[in-house]
Design an enzyme around this catalytic site. Structure first.
Site: not given
Ligand SMILES: [Zn+2]
Length: 452
Positions: A216, A305
Protein backbone atom coordinates in the site's frame (compact mmCIF):
# COMPACT_ATOMS: atom_id res chain seq x y z
CA UNK A 1 23.34 21.69 -44.16
CA UNK A 2 20.09 21.89 -42.22
CA UNK A 3 19.20 18.24 -43.12
CA UNK A 4 21.93 16.67 -41.02
CA UNK A 5 21.08 18.09 -37.60
CA UNK A 6 17.36 17.46 -38.16
CA UNK A 7 18.09 13.84 -39.18
CA UNK A 8 20.31 13.55 -36.13
CA UNK A 9 17.56 14.96 -33.93
CA UNK A 10 15.04 12.55 -35.44
CA UNK A 11 17.40 9.64 -34.76
CA UNK A 12 17.92 10.82 -31.20
CA UNK A 13 14.18 11.16 -30.71
CA UNK A 14 13.56 7.68 -32.15
CA UNK A 15 16.24 6.13 -29.97
CA UNK A 16 14.58 7.71 -26.93
CA UNK A 17 11.20 6.38 -28.02
CA UNK A 18 12.35 2.79 -28.47
CA UNK A 19 14.79 2.69 -25.53
CA UNK A 20 13.27 0.85 -22.58
CA UNK A 21 12.02 3.38 -20.06
CA UNK A 22 12.40 1.23 -17.01
CA UNK A 23 11.13 3.62 -14.39
CA UNK A 24 7.69 4.75 -15.46
CA UNK A 25 4.10 4.30 -14.41
CA UNK A 26 2.42 1.44 -16.26
CA UNK A 27 -1.19 1.78 -17.37
CA UNK A 28 -3.10 -1.51 -17.69
CA UNK A 29 -2.05 -2.39 -21.27
CA UNK A 30 1.54 -1.49 -20.47
CA UNK A 31 1.44 -3.61 -17.31
CA UNK A 32 0.16 -6.62 -19.26
CA UNK A 33 2.83 -6.13 -21.95
CA UNK A 34 5.54 -5.89 -19.29
CA UNK A 35 4.40 -9.10 -17.60
CA UNK A 36 4.41 -10.91 -20.95
CA UNK A 37 7.84 -9.47 -21.72
CA UNK A 38 9.27 -10.85 -18.47
CA UNK A 39 7.59 -14.20 -19.09
CA UNK A 40 9.02 -14.36 -22.62
CA UNK A 41 12.49 -13.48 -21.34
CA UNK A 42 12.36 -16.19 -18.66
CA UNK A 43 9.87 -18.78 -19.96
CA UNK A 44 11.46 -21.67 -18.03
CA UNK A 45 11.03 -20.11 -14.61
CA UNK A 46 7.82 -18.12 -15.02
CA UNK A 47 4.15 -18.68 -15.69
CA UNK A 48 1.62 -15.94 -16.33
CA UNK A 49 -1.92 -16.69 -15.24
CA UNK A 50 -4.95 -14.79 -14.06
CA UNK A 51 -7.16 -15.37 -11.05
CA UNK A 52 -10.30 -13.65 -12.34
CA UNK A 53 -11.48 -10.29 -13.61
CA UNK A 54 -12.25 -6.89 -12.19
CA UNK A 55 -15.71 -5.27 -12.30
CA UNK A 56 -14.78 -3.73 -15.68
CA UNK A 57 -13.45 -7.04 -17.00
CA UNK A 58 -9.71 -6.46 -16.62
CA UNK A 59 -7.76 -9.63 -15.85
CA UNK A 60 -6.05 -9.90 -12.49
CA UNK A 61 -2.71 -11.21 -13.71
CA UNK A 62 -0.26 -13.14 -11.56
CA UNK A 63 3.33 -13.81 -12.56
CA UNK A 64 4.69 -16.95 -10.93
CA UNK A 65 8.40 -17.66 -10.44
CA UNK A 66 9.55 -21.24 -9.83
CA UNK A 67 12.02 -23.72 -11.28
CA UNK A 68 8.92 -25.82 -12.08
CA UNK A 69 6.24 -23.21 -12.86
CA UNK A 70 2.66 -24.40 -12.44
CA UNK A 71 3.60 -27.22 -10.07
CA UNK A 72 3.57 -27.43 -6.30
CA UNK A 73 6.79 -29.25 -5.44
CA UNK A 74 6.72 -31.10 -2.15
CA UNK A 75 8.17 -29.09 0.75
CA UNK A 76 8.66 -25.97 -1.40
CA UNK A 77 6.66 -23.13 0.15
CA UNK A 78 4.29 -20.83 -1.74
CA UNK A 79 4.66 -17.09 -1.12
CA UNK A 80 2.82 -14.10 -2.60
CA UNK A 81 2.95 -10.35 -3.10
CA UNK A 82 -0.23 -8.36 -3.75
CA UNK A 83 0.02 -4.79 -5.03
CA UNK A 84 -2.32 -1.90 -5.81
CA UNK A 85 -5.34 -3.16 -3.84
CA UNK A 86 -6.16 0.52 -3.42
CA UNK A 87 -6.12 1.74 -6.99
CA UNK A 88 -4.55 5.11 -6.11
CA UNK A 89 -1.67 3.54 -4.11
CA UNK A 90 0.54 2.77 -7.03
CA UNK A 91 4.11 2.32 -5.83
CA UNK A 92 3.63 -1.37 -4.97
CA UNK A 93 2.43 -2.05 -8.50
CA UNK A 94 5.59 -0.50 -9.99
CA UNK A 95 7.88 -2.17 -7.44
CA UNK A 96 6.40 -5.59 -8.23
CA UNK A 97 7.04 -5.06 -11.95
CA UNK A 98 10.61 -4.04 -11.12
CA UNK A 99 10.97 -7.09 -8.88
CA UNK A 100 9.71 -9.35 -11.69
CA UNK A 101 12.28 -7.97 -14.12
CA UNK A 102 14.98 -8.21 -11.47
CA UNK A 103 14.27 -11.86 -10.60
CA UNK A 104 14.28 -12.80 -14.28
CA UNK A 105 17.50 -10.92 -15.10
CA UNK A 106 19.40 -12.09 -12.05
CA UNK A 107 18.36 -15.69 -12.62
CA UNK A 108 19.76 -15.40 -16.14
CA UNK A 109 22.92 -13.82 -14.72
CA UNK A 110 23.31 -16.86 -12.43
CA UNK A 111 23.07 -14.71 -9.29
CA UNK A 112 23.47 -17.48 -6.68
CA UNK A 113 21.11 -15.92 -4.18
CA UNK A 114 18.30 -15.55 -6.74
CA UNK A 115 18.94 -19.04 -8.16
CA UNK A 116 18.58 -20.51 -4.67
CA UNK A 117 15.42 -18.51 -4.02
CA UNK A 118 13.68 -19.53 -7.23
CA UNK A 119 14.81 -23.16 -6.99
CA UNK A 120 13.44 -23.50 -3.46
CA UNK A 121 10.38 -21.27 -3.50
CA UNK A 122 7.23 -20.76 -5.56
CA UNK A 123 6.66 -17.00 -5.77
CA UNK A 124 3.35 -15.50 -6.96
CA UNK A 125 3.22 -11.80 -7.85
CA UNK A 126 -0.13 -9.99 -8.34
CA UNK A 127 0.96 -6.43 -9.27
CA UNK A 128 -2.58 -5.02 -9.31
CA UNK A 129 -5.59 -6.28 -7.40
CA UNK A 130 -7.58 -3.20 -8.40
CA UNK A 131 -6.78 -2.36 -12.05
CA UNK A 132 -10.05 -0.40 -12.49
CA UNK A 133 -9.28 1.93 -9.58
CA UNK A 134 -5.75 2.40 -10.92
CA UNK A 135 -7.00 3.67 -14.28
CA UNK A 136 -9.16 6.28 -12.53
CA UNK A 137 -6.22 7.40 -10.37
CA UNK A 138 -3.80 7.40 -13.33
CA UNK A 139 -5.94 9.92 -15.24
CA UNK A 140 -5.22 12.37 -12.42
CA UNK A 141 -1.62 11.20 -12.04
CA UNK A 142 0.76 12.35 -9.34
CA UNK A 143 -0.91 15.75 -9.03
CA UNK A 144 -4.16 14.27 -7.78
CA UNK A 145 -6.18 16.79 -5.87
CA UNK A 146 -8.55 14.13 -4.58
CA UNK A 147 -6.69 12.05 -2.01
CA UNK A 148 -9.06 9.11 -2.45
CA UNK A 149 -9.74 9.20 -6.19
CA UNK A 150 -9.29 5.66 -7.54
CA UNK A 151 -8.93 4.04 -4.12
CA UNK A 152 -12.05 1.87 -4.50
CA UNK A 153 -13.01 -0.59 -7.22
CA UNK A 154 -15.43 0.33 -10.02
CA UNK A 155 -18.40 -0.35 -7.72
CA UNK A 156 -17.05 2.19 -5.23
CA UNK A 157 -16.03 -0.46 -2.70
CA UNK A 158 -12.84 -0.39 -0.64
CA UNK A 159 -11.40 -3.87 -1.23
CA UNK A 160 -9.49 -3.82 2.07
CA UNK A 161 -12.84 -3.53 3.90
CA UNK A 162 -14.54 -6.19 1.79
CA UNK A 163 -13.34 -9.58 3.09
CA UNK A 164 -15.71 -11.73 5.17
CA UNK A 165 -15.57 -10.56 8.77
CA UNK A 166 -13.87 -13.46 10.55
CA UNK A 167 -12.60 -11.26 13.40
CA UNK A 168 -16.04 -11.05 14.99
CA UNK A 169 -16.31 -14.84 14.77
CA UNK A 170 -12.87 -15.24 16.30
CA UNK A 171 -13.55 -12.78 19.14
CA UNK A 172 -16.64 -14.81 19.95
CA UNK A 173 -14.46 -17.95 20.01
CA UNK A 174 -11.93 -16.19 22.26
CA UNK A 175 -14.67 -15.55 24.77
CA UNK A 176 -16.59 -18.79 24.60
CA UNK A 177 -13.91 -21.22 23.39
CA UNK A 178 -13.04 -22.14 19.83
CA UNK A 179 -10.21 -21.85 17.34
CA UNK A 180 -8.62 -18.79 15.74
CA UNK A 181 -7.51 -20.63 12.63
CA UNK A 182 -9.27 -21.96 9.53
CA UNK A 183 -12.47 -20.22 10.51
CA UNK A 184 -15.18 -21.14 8.00
CA UNK A 185 -16.67 -18.70 5.51
CA UNK A 186 -20.37 -17.86 5.61
CA UNK A 187 -22.31 -19.95 3.05
CA UNK A 188 -23.21 -16.93 0.94
CA UNK A 189 -19.76 -15.32 1.05
CA UNK A 190 -19.42 -15.16 -2.74
CA UNK A 191 -22.45 -12.91 -3.06
CA UNK A 192 -21.20 -10.66 -0.25
CA UNK A 193 -17.89 -9.65 -1.80
CA UNK A 194 -16.67 -7.82 -4.89
CA UNK A 195 -15.32 -9.72 -7.95
CA UNK A 196 -11.71 -8.75 -7.13
CA UNK A 197 -12.07 -9.96 -3.52
CA UNK A 198 -13.77 -13.15 -4.67
CA UNK A 199 -10.92 -13.84 -7.10
CA UNK A 200 -8.31 -13.33 -4.38
CA UNK A 201 -10.16 -15.52 -1.86
CA UNK A 202 -10.48 -18.35 -4.38
CA UNK A 203 -6.80 -17.96 -5.22
CA UNK A 204 -5.60 -18.09 -1.61
CA UNK A 205 -7.82 -21.09 -0.92
CA UNK A 206 -6.47 -22.94 -3.98
CA UNK A 207 -2.78 -22.77 -3.01
CA UNK A 208 -1.25 -23.45 0.39
CA UNK A 209 0.37 -20.03 0.84
CA UNK A 210 2.74 -19.67 3.78
CA UNK A 211 3.81 -16.01 3.66
CA UNK A 212 2.52 -12.86 1.98
CA UNK A 213 2.74 -9.09 1.85
CA UNK A 214 0.13 -6.64 0.67
CA UNK A 215 1.62 -3.39 -0.71
CA UNK A 216 0.00 0.00 0.00
CA UNK A 217 0.93 3.69 0.22
CA UNK A 218 0.20 6.84 2.19
CA UNK A 219 2.65 6.10 5.02
CA UNK A 220 5.97 4.28 5.40
CA UNK A 221 5.61 1.41 7.87
CA UNK A 222 5.32 -2.38 8.03
CA UNK A 223 1.95 -3.22 9.60
CA UNK A 224 1.12 -6.64 11.10
CA UNK A 225 -2.10 -8.31 12.40
CA UNK A 226 -4.50 -7.86 13.88
CA UNK A 227 -5.88 -4.90 11.98
CA UNK A 228 -9.16 -5.06 13.85
CA UNK A 229 -9.05 -3.93 17.46
CA UNK A 230 -9.67 -6.55 20.12
CA UNK A 231 -11.60 -3.94 22.10
CA UNK A 232 -15.36 -4.11 21.86
CA UNK A 233 -15.73 -0.74 20.17
CA UNK A 234 -14.50 -1.40 16.64
CA UNK A 235 -13.06 2.09 16.21
CA UNK A 236 -10.93 2.07 19.35
CA UNK A 237 -7.23 1.75 18.71
CA UNK A 238 -5.44 -0.79 20.85
CA UNK A 239 -2.48 -3.09 20.43
CA UNK A 240 -4.19 -6.29 19.24
CA UNK A 241 -1.54 -8.98 18.96
CA UNK A 242 -1.99 -12.43 17.44
CA UNK A 243 -0.56 -15.51 19.18
CA UNK A 244 2.27 -15.16 16.61
CA UNK A 245 3.07 -11.59 17.65
CA UNK A 246 6.84 -12.06 18.06
CA UNK A 247 7.07 -13.74 14.68
CA UNK A 248 5.01 -11.01 12.99
CA UNK A 249 7.15 -8.29 14.58
CA UNK A 250 10.26 -10.05 13.31
CA UNK A 251 8.85 -10.37 9.78
CA UNK A 252 7.87 -6.69 9.78
CA UNK A 253 11.35 -5.69 11.04
CA UNK A 254 13.03 -7.77 8.36
CA UNK A 255 11.30 -5.55 5.83
CA UNK A 256 11.77 -2.24 7.65
CA UNK A 257 15.49 -2.79 8.38
CA UNK A 258 16.28 -4.00 4.86
CA UNK A 259 14.41 -0.96 3.51
CA UNK A 260 16.39 2.21 2.86
CA UNK A 261 14.65 4.39 5.46
CA UNK A 262 11.52 2.68 6.84
CA UNK A 263 13.33 1.50 10.02
CA UNK A 264 14.27 5.08 10.95
CA UNK A 265 10.70 5.50 12.18
CA UNK A 266 10.12 9.15 11.25
CA UNK A 267 8.37 9.22 7.88
CA UNK A 268 5.54 11.28 6.40
CA UNK A 269 5.12 13.16 9.70
CA UNK A 270 4.43 9.96 11.68
CA UNK A 271 6.70 8.08 14.05
CA UNK A 272 6.67 4.26 14.26
CA UNK A 273 9.45 2.70 16.40
CA UNK A 274 11.57 0.42 14.17
CA UNK A 275 9.27 1.35 11.27
CA UNK A 276 6.68 -1.25 12.29
CA UNK A 277 3.24 -1.22 13.91
CA UNK A 278 0.47 -3.50 15.00
CA UNK A 279 -2.44 -2.70 12.69
CA UNK A 280 -5.09 -2.00 15.33
CA UNK A 281 -2.73 0.05 17.49
CA UNK A 282 -2.42 2.45 14.53
CA UNK A 283 -6.09 2.40 13.53
CA UNK A 284 -8.64 -0.37 13.69
CA UNK A 285 -10.19 -1.68 10.49
CA UNK A 286 -12.68 -4.46 9.80
CA UNK A 287 -12.85 -6.96 6.94
CA UNK A 288 -9.23 -6.40 5.91
CA UNK A 289 -7.17 -8.85 3.87
CA UNK A 290 -4.29 -9.52 6.28
CA UNK A 291 -6.51 -10.62 9.18
CA UNK A 292 -8.47 -12.78 6.74
CA UNK A 293 -5.28 -14.57 5.64
CA UNK A 294 -4.38 -15.39 9.25
CA UNK A 295 -7.87 -16.43 10.38
CA UNK A 296 -8.89 -18.45 7.34
CA UNK A 297 -5.72 -19.90 5.78
CA UNK A 298 -2.20 -21.05 6.67
CA UNK A 299 -0.80 -17.79 5.29
CA UNK A 300 0.90 -15.12 7.39
CA UNK A 301 0.41 -11.75 5.72
CA UNK A 302 1.67 -8.29 6.61
CA UNK A 303 0.74 -4.94 5.05
CA UNK A 304 3.52 -2.72 3.73
CA UNK A 305 2.90 1.02 3.51
CA UNK A 306 5.63 2.16 1.14
CA UNK A 307 5.38 5.85 0.27
CA UNK A 308 4.11 9.09 1.78
CA UNK A 309 2.80 10.07 -1.61
CA UNK A 310 0.28 7.53 -2.84
CA UNK A 311 1.07 8.34 -6.47
CA UNK A 312 4.76 9.26 -6.56
CA UNK A 313 6.17 11.19 -9.49
CA UNK A 314 7.91 9.11 -12.13
CA UNK A 315 11.29 10.62 -11.19
CA UNK A 316 10.99 9.09 -7.72
CA UNK A 317 10.49 5.52 -8.89
CA UNK A 318 14.17 4.62 -9.22
CA UNK A 319 15.01 5.80 -5.72
CA UNK A 320 11.99 3.90 -4.37
CA UNK A 321 13.07 0.72 -6.15
CA UNK A 322 16.59 1.01 -4.73
CA UNK A 323 15.12 1.64 -1.27
CA UNK A 324 12.85 -1.44 -1.46
CA UNK A 325 14.78 -3.98 -3.54
CA UNK A 326 16.73 -5.67 -0.75
CA UNK A 327 13.66 -5.66 1.52
CA UNK A 328 11.47 -7.31 -1.12
CA UNK A 329 14.04 -10.11 -1.57
CA UNK A 330 14.75 -10.59 2.15
CA UNK A 331 11.05 -10.81 2.92
CA UNK A 332 10.63 -13.63 0.37
CA UNK A 333 13.54 -15.47 2.01
CA UNK A 334 11.68 -15.43 5.35
CA UNK A 335 9.40 -18.19 4.08
CA UNK A 336 12.36 -20.51 4.78
CA UNK A 337 12.26 -20.48 8.56
CA UNK A 338 10.59 -22.62 11.24
CA UNK A 339 9.58 -26.20 10.52
CA UNK A 340 8.15 -28.07 7.58
CA UNK A 341 7.54 -31.68 6.66
CA UNK A 342 5.18 -34.40 5.48
CA UNK A 343 2.20 -35.85 7.30
CA UNK A 344 1.68 -39.48 6.23
CA UNK A 345 -0.35 -42.48 7.33
CA UNK A 346 1.23 -45.86 8.12
CA UNK A 347 1.16 -46.77 4.40
CA UNK A 348 2.93 -43.54 3.46
CA UNK A 349 -0.18 -41.96 1.94
CA UNK A 350 -0.31 -38.18 2.24
CA UNK A 351 -2.68 -36.84 4.88
CA UNK A 352 -4.27 -33.58 3.81
CA UNK A 353 -5.75 -31.24 6.40
CA UNK A 354 -3.83 -32.70 9.35
CA UNK A 355 -3.50 -30.12 12.13
CA UNK A 356 -0.03 -29.05 13.31
CA UNK A 357 -0.04 -27.43 16.77
CA UNK A 358 2.85 -25.77 18.56
CA UNK A 359 2.72 -25.77 22.34
CA UNK A 360 2.48 -22.22 23.67
CA UNK A 361 1.26 -20.69 20.39
CA UNK A 362 -2.50 -20.87 20.09
CA UNK A 363 -2.67 -20.88 16.29
CA UNK A 364 -2.53 -24.07 14.23
CA UNK A 365 -1.64 -24.72 10.61
CA UNK A 366 -2.74 -27.64 8.44
CA UNK A 367 -1.07 -29.87 5.89
CA UNK A 368 -1.87 -28.96 2.29
CA UNK A 369 -3.35 -30.92 -0.58
CA UNK A 370 -0.07 -32.79 -1.06
CA UNK A 371 0.41 -33.71 2.61
CA UNK A 372 3.18 -31.20 3.27
CA UNK A 373 2.96 -28.51 5.94
CA UNK A 374 4.93 -25.34 6.74
CA UNK A 375 5.01 -23.65 10.15
CA UNK A 376 6.93 -20.37 10.41
CA UNK A 377 8.66 -20.10 13.80
CA UNK A 378 11.42 -18.05 15.40
CA UNK A 379 14.57 -19.88 16.58
CA UNK A 380 13.92 -21.92 19.73
CA UNK A 381 12.80 -25.30 21.02
CA UNK A 382 9.16 -26.29 20.51
CA UNK A 383 6.81 -29.15 21.30
CA UNK A 384 4.92 -29.90 18.10
CA UNK A 385 1.89 -32.18 17.67
CA UNK A 386 0.30 -33.52 14.49
CA UNK A 387 -3.34 -34.61 14.66
CA UNK A 388 -5.83 -36.02 12.22
CA UNK A 389 -9.28 -37.43 12.98
CA UNK A 390 -9.14 -41.22 13.13
CA UNK A 391 -5.39 -41.27 13.83
CA UNK A 392 -3.36 -41.25 17.00
CA UNK A 393 -1.68 -37.85 17.45
CA UNK A 394 2.09 -37.65 17.53
CA UNK A 395 4.18 -35.18 19.51
CA UNK A 396 7.85 -34.36 19.07
CA UNK A 397 10.31 -31.82 20.46
CA UNK A 398 12.03 -29.75 17.77
CA UNK A 399 14.81 -27.19 17.81
CA UNK A 400 14.60 -24.45 15.20
CA UNK A 401 17.76 -22.62 14.22
CA UNK A 402 18.15 -19.16 12.70
CA UNK A 403 18.62 -20.29 9.11
CA UNK A 404 17.14 -23.23 7.17
CA UNK A 405 13.82 -24.69 8.37
CA UNK A 406 13.99 -27.91 10.37
CA UNK A 407 12.30 -30.82 8.60
CA UNK A 408 9.92 -32.78 10.82
CA UNK A 409 7.86 -35.56 9.21
CA UNK A 410 4.95 -37.23 10.96
CA UNK A 411 3.72 -40.76 10.31
CA UNK A 412 0.36 -41.26 12.01
CA UNK A 413 -1.22 -44.62 12.79
CA UNK A 414 -4.93 -45.37 12.68
CA UNK A 415 -6.40 -45.06 16.11
CA UNK A 416 -7.60 -48.42 17.42
CA UNK A 417 -10.11 -46.56 19.56
CA UNK A 418 -11.55 -44.98 16.43
CA UNK A 419 -13.00 -47.45 13.89
CA UNK A 420 -12.21 -46.78 10.25
CA UNK A 421 -15.88 -46.47 9.21
CA UNK A 422 -16.49 -43.87 11.88
CA UNK A 423 -13.46 -41.86 10.76
CA UNK A 424 -14.57 -42.07 7.15
CA UNK A 425 -18.07 -40.90 8.03
CA UNK A 426 -16.98 -37.75 9.82
CA UNK A 427 -17.26 -35.36 6.91
CA UNK A 428 -17.41 -31.65 7.89
CA UNK A 429 -14.36 -31.01 5.74
CA UNK A 430 -12.13 -31.83 8.69
CA UNK A 431 -11.43 -35.41 7.70
CA UNK A 432 -7.97 -35.76 6.22
CA UNK A 433 -7.89 -36.97 2.64
CA UNK A 434 -5.38 -39.53 1.46
CA UNK A 435 -3.48 -39.52 -1.75
CA UNK A 436 -0.27 -40.99 -3.08
CA UNK A 437 2.70 -38.65 -3.17
CA UNK A 438 2.60 -37.20 -6.64
CA UNK A 439 3.71 -34.10 -8.37
CA UNK A 440 0.55 -32.61 -9.72
CA UNK A 441 -0.25 -29.74 -12.02
CA UNK A 442 -2.18 -27.25 -10.00
CA UNK A 443 -5.74 -27.60 -11.30
CA UNK A 444 -6.94 -24.22 -10.05
CA UNK A 445 -4.68 -22.20 -12.27
CA UNK A 446 -4.49 -22.62 -15.99
CA UNK A 447 -1.89 -21.29 -18.30
CA UNK A 448 -3.34 -18.25 -19.93
CA UNK A 449 -2.44 -17.33 -23.47
CA UNK A 450 -2.73 -13.83 -24.82
CA UNK A 451 -3.88 -10.66 -23.10
CA UNK A 452 -7.52 -10.99 -24.12
ZN1 LIG B 1 -4.07 1.22 1.05
Amino acid sequence: MPGIPSAFLLLLLLSRLVAPVTFRHHRYDDLVRTLYKVHNQCPDITRLYHIGRSVKGRYLYVLEFSDHPGIHELLEPEVKYVGNMHGNEVLGRELLLQLSEFLCEEFRNRNQRILRLIQGTRIHILPSMNPDGYEVAAVQGPNASGYLVGRNNANGVDLNRNFPDLNTYFYYNEKYGGPNHHLPLPDNWKSQVEPETRAVIQWIRSLNFVLSANLHGGAVVANYPYDKSLLRSPHRTSNSPTPDDQLFQTLAKVYSYAHGWMHQGWNCGDYFPDGITNGASWYSLSKGMQDFNYLHTNCFEITLELSCNKFPRQEELQREWLGNREALIQFLEQVHRGIKGMVLDENSNNLTGAVISVSGINHDVTSGEHGDYFRLLLPGTYIVTAKAPGYDPKTVTVTVGPAEPTQVNFQLSRSTAYPAQKAAGRGQGSRPKQSRITRKKDPATKRHRGPA
